[in-house]
Design an enzyme around this catalytic site. Sequence first.
Site, PDB file in Angstrom:
ATOM      1  N   THR A  25       9.619   6.368   0.577  1.00  0.00           N
ATOM      2  CA  THR A  25       9.072   5.106   1.099  1.00  0.00           C
ATOM      3  C   THR A  25       7.997   4.534   0.178  1.00  0.00           C
ATOM      4  OG1 THR A  25       7.651   4.267   2.875  1.00  0.00           O
ATOM      5  CG2 THR A  25       7.590   6.618   2.529  1.00  0.00           C
ATOM      6  N   ASP A  26       7.819   3.222   0.266  1.00  0.00           N
ATOM      7  CA  ASP A  26       6.735   2.563  -0.485  1.00  0.00           C
ATOM      8  C   ASP A  26       5.349   3.034  -0.011  1.00  0.00           C
ATOM      9  OD1 ASP A  26       6.781   1.327   2.025  1.00  0.00           O
ATOM     10  OD2 ASP A  26       6.790  -0.731   1.258  1.00  0.00           O
ATOM     11  N   GLU A  27       5.299   3.621   1.186  1.00  0.00           N
ATOM     12  CA  GLU A  27       3.985   3.969   1.749  1.00  0.00           C
ATOM     13  C   GLU A  27       3.297   5.098   0.981  1.00  0.00           C
ATOM     14  OE1 GLU A  27       3.756   3.947   6.015  1.00  0.00           O
ATOM     15  OE2 GLU A  27       5.552   2.722   6.169  1.00  0.00           O
ATOM     16  N   TYR A  68       1.924  10.398   7.897  1.00  0.00           N
ATOM     17  CA  TYR A  68       3.342  10.166   7.582  1.00  0.00           C
ATOM     18  C   TYR A  68       3.519   9.997   6.074  1.00  0.00           C
ATOM     19  CZ  TYR A  68       7.494   7.323   6.599  1.00  0.00           C
ATOM     20  OH  TYR A  68       8.648   6.819   6.029  1.00  0.00           O
ATOM     21  N   LYS A  92       5.454  12.373   3.235  1.00  0.00           N
ATOM     22  CA  LYS A  92       6.541  11.890   2.377  1.00  0.00           C
ATOM     23  C   LYS A  92       6.181  12.086   0.906  1.00  0.00           C
ATOM     24  CE  LYS A  92       9.906  10.103   3.401  1.00  0.00           C
ATOM     25  NZ  LYS A  92      11.253  10.626   3.796  1.00  0.00           N
TER      26      LYS A  92
HETATM   27  P1  NAD Z   1      14.676   7.403  11.966  1.00  0.00           P
HETATM   28  O1  NAD Z   1      13.429   7.937  12.614  1.00  0.00           O
HETATM   29  O2  NAD Z   1      15.399   6.266  12.606  1.00  0.00           O
HETATM   30  O3  NAD Z   1      15.741   8.590  11.807  1.00  0.00           O
HETATM   31  C1  NAD Z   1      15.394   9.878  11.402  1.00  0.00           C
HETATM   32  C2  NAD Z   1      16.540  10.806  11.746  1.00  0.00           C
HETATM   33  O4  NAD Z   1      16.194  12.122  11.284  1.00  0.00           O
HETATM   34  C3  NAD Z   1      16.804  10.918  13.256  1.00  0.00           C
HETATM   35  O5  NAD Z   1      18.194  10.820  13.509  1.00  0.00           O
HETATM   36  C4  NAD Z   1      16.274  12.296  13.618  1.00  0.00           C
HETATM   37  O6  NAD Z   1      16.948  12.890  14.721  1.00  0.00           O
HETATM   38  C5  NAD Z   1      16.497  13.061  12.316  1.00  0.00           C
HETATM   39  N1  NAD Z   1      15.601  14.217  12.169  1.00  0.00           N
HETATM   40  C6  NAD Z   1      14.252  14.242  12.369  1.00  0.00           C
HETATM   41  N2  NAD Z   1      13.782  15.487  12.150  1.00  0.00           N
HETATM   42  C7  NAD Z   1      14.845  16.252  11.782  1.00  0.00           C
HETATM   43  C8  NAD Z   1      14.993  17.622  11.410  1.00  0.00           C
HETATM   44  N3  NAD Z   1      13.948  18.472  11.387  1.00  0.00           N
HETATM   45  N4  NAD Z   1      16.224  18.064  11.075  1.00  0.00           N
HETATM   46  C9  NAD Z   1      17.305  17.242  11.111  1.00  0.00           C
HETATM   47  N5  NAD Z   1      17.228  15.941  11.479  1.00  0.00           N
HETATM   48  C10 NAD Z   1      16.009  15.453  11.801  1.00  0.00           C
HETATM   49  O7  NAD Z   1      14.249   7.069  10.487  1.00  0.00           O
HETATM   50  P2  NAD Z   1      14.774   5.906   9.517  1.00  0.00           P
HETATM   51  O8  NAD Z   1      13.981   4.691   9.749  1.00  0.00           O
HETATM   52  O9  NAD Z   1      16.249   5.862   9.571  1.00  0.00           O
HETATM   53  O10 NAD Z   1      14.315   6.498   8.105  1.00  0.00           O
HETATM   54  C11 NAD Z   1      15.187   7.327   7.330  1.00  0.00           C
HETATM   55  C12 NAD Z   1      14.479   7.714   6.050  1.00  0.00           C
HETATM   56  O11 NAD Z   1      14.130   6.531   5.331  1.00  0.00           O
HETATM   57  C13 NAD Z   1      13.184   8.480   6.275  1.00  0.00           C
HETATM   58  O12 NAD Z   1      13.119   9.502   5.311  1.00  0.00           O
HETATM   59  C14 NAD Z   1      12.092   7.440   6.042  1.00  0.00           C
HETATM   60  O13 NAD Z   1      10.924   8.036   5.545  1.00  0.00           O
HETATM   61  C15 NAD Z   1      12.757   6.553   4.998  1.00  0.00           C
HETATM   62  N6  NAD Z   1      12.299   5.135   4.979  1.00  0.00           N
HETATM   63  C16 NAD Z   1      12.310   4.398   6.128  1.00  0.00           C
HETATM   64  C17 NAD Z   1      11.925   3.051   6.067  1.00  0.00           C
HETATM   65  C18 NAD Z   1      11.959   2.168   7.291  1.00  0.00           C
HETATM   66  O14 NAD Z   1      11.502   1.014   7.221  1.00  0.00           O
HETATM   67  N7  NAD Z   1      12.495   2.613   8.410  1.00  0.00           N
HETATM   68  C19 NAD Z   1      11.529   2.483   4.845  1.00  0.00           C
HETATM   69  C20 NAD Z   1      11.537   3.279   3.691  1.00  0.00           C
HETATM   70  C21 NAD Z   1      11.942   4.609   3.781  1.00  0.00           C
END
Ligand code: NAD
Length: 336
Positions: free
Chosen positions: A125-127, A149, A153
Amino acid sequence: MRLLITGGAGFIGSHYVRSLLTGRYRGYEDARVTVLDKLTYAGTLTNLPLTDPRLTFVRGDICDRGLLMDLLPGHDAVVHFAAESHVDRSIAGSAAFVSTNVTGTHTLLECCVGTGVSRFVHISTDEVYGSAEEGAFSEQSPLEPNSPYAASKAASDLLVRSFHRTHGLWTSVTRCANNYGPHQFPEKVIPLFVTRLLEGRNVPLYGDGLHVREWLHVDDHCRAVQLVLESGRAGVTYNIAGGRELTNRDLTRMVLAELGAGWDRVDRVADRKGHDRRYALDAGRIREEFGFEPRILFERGFAETVQWYRDNRAWWQPLVRRTAGPASAQPGPRLG
Ligand code: NAD
């Protein structure tokens, strides 16, 4: 080609899986997909086409070494989306963030080395760069995460780097701006605001509302991840951006307008602790190496997303009910 997708029942991971299985990534039309997901509050099987013969779903934890050592052999690549992803929850309690994001990623890396997985794409993530008061962060910028968080990351990014340098594991890291689109859990700001307004409730806006976030459609993010999986360079990090920069106040105004609501539906709430003022990425590397540009204009993607939540109450209402509890126990909106 056999891919293991962690976190594939969440927002972004499931979009990637659905894109793969509907043949949207050329050369991967026959790819078989294993989704490994713990199904935390954020993951739901209703995000996945479970009857697709190319999909295998495994409920499990990325911290479970025995499970990973059984599951990984035979997979050509891992695309690692699984994470605890909600900043406000990490402020309320960060243990699960360290466990999944740091220990889980570490366990996955060790098991990939142990079983000879040949490609590992880590979704970050950008964060991790912290707040950009001005300018934009490149992949060379220092990591200065401010929330638990973001820190978890950043730690996972560094572990990925170390497994490439030390063990020669083929890895790439992607760092994307805020995502929006269908199937996003209704605790994140756009679906939270939309679903609250649809239920006749007010929306909470943090502080002065002038925090700036960049918004990229989840489909553009997943397309960029696929480019990195196919053609990324080992050991290299790619920023993914090029969407729309908006203050939270402007974003709120757009949500209200789309749903025909006025400012009287906005409750101003105390600012989030340690709230980053602005995120901004220089995405020159992925543009120069792969010609990547977002395809979905924010206005269009945003309007379609709002419409999707209007049309799919059956998807989000059970999730809202499942996580509902005493108001004091509820984390606030994630503004990125
Ligand atoms: P989300 O919270 O919607 O989904 C996360 C998924 O991971 C869920 O299905 C959850 O059940 C699963 N999970 C959590 N802990 C787990 C574990 N210990 N073992 C197996 N599965 C597990 O998240 P998202 O928004 O889809 O983000 C996905 C990725 O993208 C993350 O790594 C996040 O840091 C990154 N990201 C998200 C954004 C955003 O805007 N949402 C932006 C940049 C990067």
